[in-house]
Design a protein around this motif. Structure first.
Motif, short mmCIF file in Angstrom:
data_model
loop_
_atom_site.label_atom_id
_atom_site.label_comp_id
_atom_site.label_asym_id
_atom_site.label_seq_id
_atom_site.Cartn_x
_atom_site.Cartn_y
_atom_site.Cartn_z
N VAL A 133 0.85 -1.20 0.00
CA VAL A 133 0.00 0.00 0.00
C VAL A 133 0.88 1.25 0.00
CG1 VAL A 133 -1.69 1.34 1.33
CG2 VAL A 133 -1.97 -1.13 1.08
N PHE A 134 1.92 1.26 0.82
CA PHE A 134 2.82 2.42 0.84
C PHE A 134 3.62 2.54 -0.45
CE2 PHE A 134 2.05 2.11 5.46
CZ PHE A 134 1.56 3.39 5.63
N PHE A 172 -4.29 3.58 -4.64
CA PHE A 172 -4.04 3.99 -3.26
C PHE A 172 -5.27 4.70 -2.68
CE2 PHE A 172 -2.64 7.12 -0.12
CZ PHE A 172 -2.00 6.29 0.79
N GLN A 173 -5.84 5.60 -3.44
CA GLN A 173 -7.03 6.33 -2.97
C GLN A 173 -8.20 5.38 -2.74
OE1 GLN A 173 -7.29 9.58 -2.06
NE2 GLN A 173 -5.09 9.55 -2.34
N TYR A 226 1.52 4.47 -2.69
CA TYR A 226 1.59 5.89 -2.33
C TYR A 226 2.84 6.55 -2.91
CZ TYR A 226 2.09 10.11 0.47
OH TYR A 226 2.26 11.40 0.88
N ASP A 227 3.95 5.84 -2.85
CA ASP A 227 5.23 6.39 -3.32
C ASP A 227 5.34 6.41 -4.84
OD1 ASP A 227 6.12 6.82 -0.74
OD2 ASP A 227 7.11 4.86 -0.60
N ASP A 270 -1.54 3.72 -9.94
CA ASP A 270 -1.19 3.41 -8.55
C ASP A 270 -1.78 4.43 -7.59
OD1 ASP A 270 0.18 1.16 -9.34
OD2 ASP A 270 2.17 2.06 -9.16
N SER A 271 -1.79 5.68 -8.00
CA SER A 271 -2.37 6.73 -7.17
C SER A 271 -3.87 6.51 -6.99
CB SER A 271 -2.11 8.09 -7.82
OG SER A 271 -2.71 9.12 -7.07
N LEU A 310 -3.05 4.22 9.28
CA LEU A 310 -3.72 4.48 8.00
C LEU A 310 -4.70 3.34 7.74
CD1 LEU A 310 -3.83 6.08 5.29
CD2 LEU A 310 -2.16 4.43 4.44
N THR A 367 -7.52 3.34 0.58
CA THR A 367 -7.26 4.02 1.84
C THR A 367 -8.20 5.19 2.15
OG1 THR A 367 -5.65 5.54 0.85
CG2 THR A 367 -4.80 3.46 1.79
N SER A 368 -8.96 5.65 1.19
CA SER A 368 -9.73 6.87 1.43
C SER A 368 -11.21 6.60 1.65
CB SER A 368 -9.55 7.84 0.25
OG SER A 368 -10.20 7.32 -0.89
#
Length: 173
Positions: free
Chosen positions: A48-49, A63-64, A52-53, A59-60, A118, A67-68
């Motif tokens: 997951v991180f 990630f959203q 983020y990186d 990938d962005s 998170l 996690t959002s």
């Protein structure tokens, strides 16, 4: 001296009475549903991180998604987005569905513990009533957090206590 002893006694009683593990209140039936669809993604915190990186747009978005507090309204295409990013649909027995319903319609914590992590929403439930999508619940079992949309309103937390998260973990995994 007597007034001091009375004040100390009152403070002591108040202190002892405020030391409760968790307070719960009974609410009316919160989630009314007759069908549940369950999606799960097995992803490590490290991966997951890495999302983020990453500089990759996909990938962005991934990630959203994981996690959002998204979606912000009932979205019939949300299942497709989950599948696109590797979530797998899993079947649940009727007993497990009933257990889930009992957990979400049971006593609610009023002073639950906060976790400083998170939320990784690996588990997603789609709730239906008479074949109509009524709600989506994203669950981050590791952080003891939920996000729901639909039902009565959008809630960032359904007020579950630690024991309910443990029960959900047993049911869903």
């Amino acid at each position: 001296m007597k007034p001091i002893k009375i004040v100390l006694l009152i403070n002591f009683v108040l202190l002892i009475s405020s030391c409760k593990e968790s307070t719960v209140v009974k609410e009316d039936v919160f989630l009314e549903f007759d069908k549940v669809e369950y999606f799960y993604k097995d992803i490590s915190e490290e991966n997951v991180f890495n999302l983020y990186d990453s500089k990759n747009k996909e990938d962005s978005i991934h990630f959203q998604l994981i996690t959002s507090i998204y979606p912000d309204e009932l979205d019939s295409n949300f299942k497709q987005k989950l599948k696109q990013f590797g979530y797998k649909q899993k079947s649940l027995t009727q007993v497990k569905k009933d257990s889930i319903k009992n957990i979400f319609n049971a006593l609610k914590c009023t002073d639950k513990k906060a976790y400083g992590c998170l939320p990784i929403y690996r588990d997603v439930l789609f709730l239906y009533k008479e074949n109509k999508l009524k709600g989506i619940i994203k669950i981050a079992l590791d952080c003891h957090q939920t996000y729901s949309i639909g039902m009565n309103e959008k809630l960032e937390d359904l007020g579950l206590c630690s024991k309910e998260y443990k029960s959900l973990n047993k049911i869903l995994r």
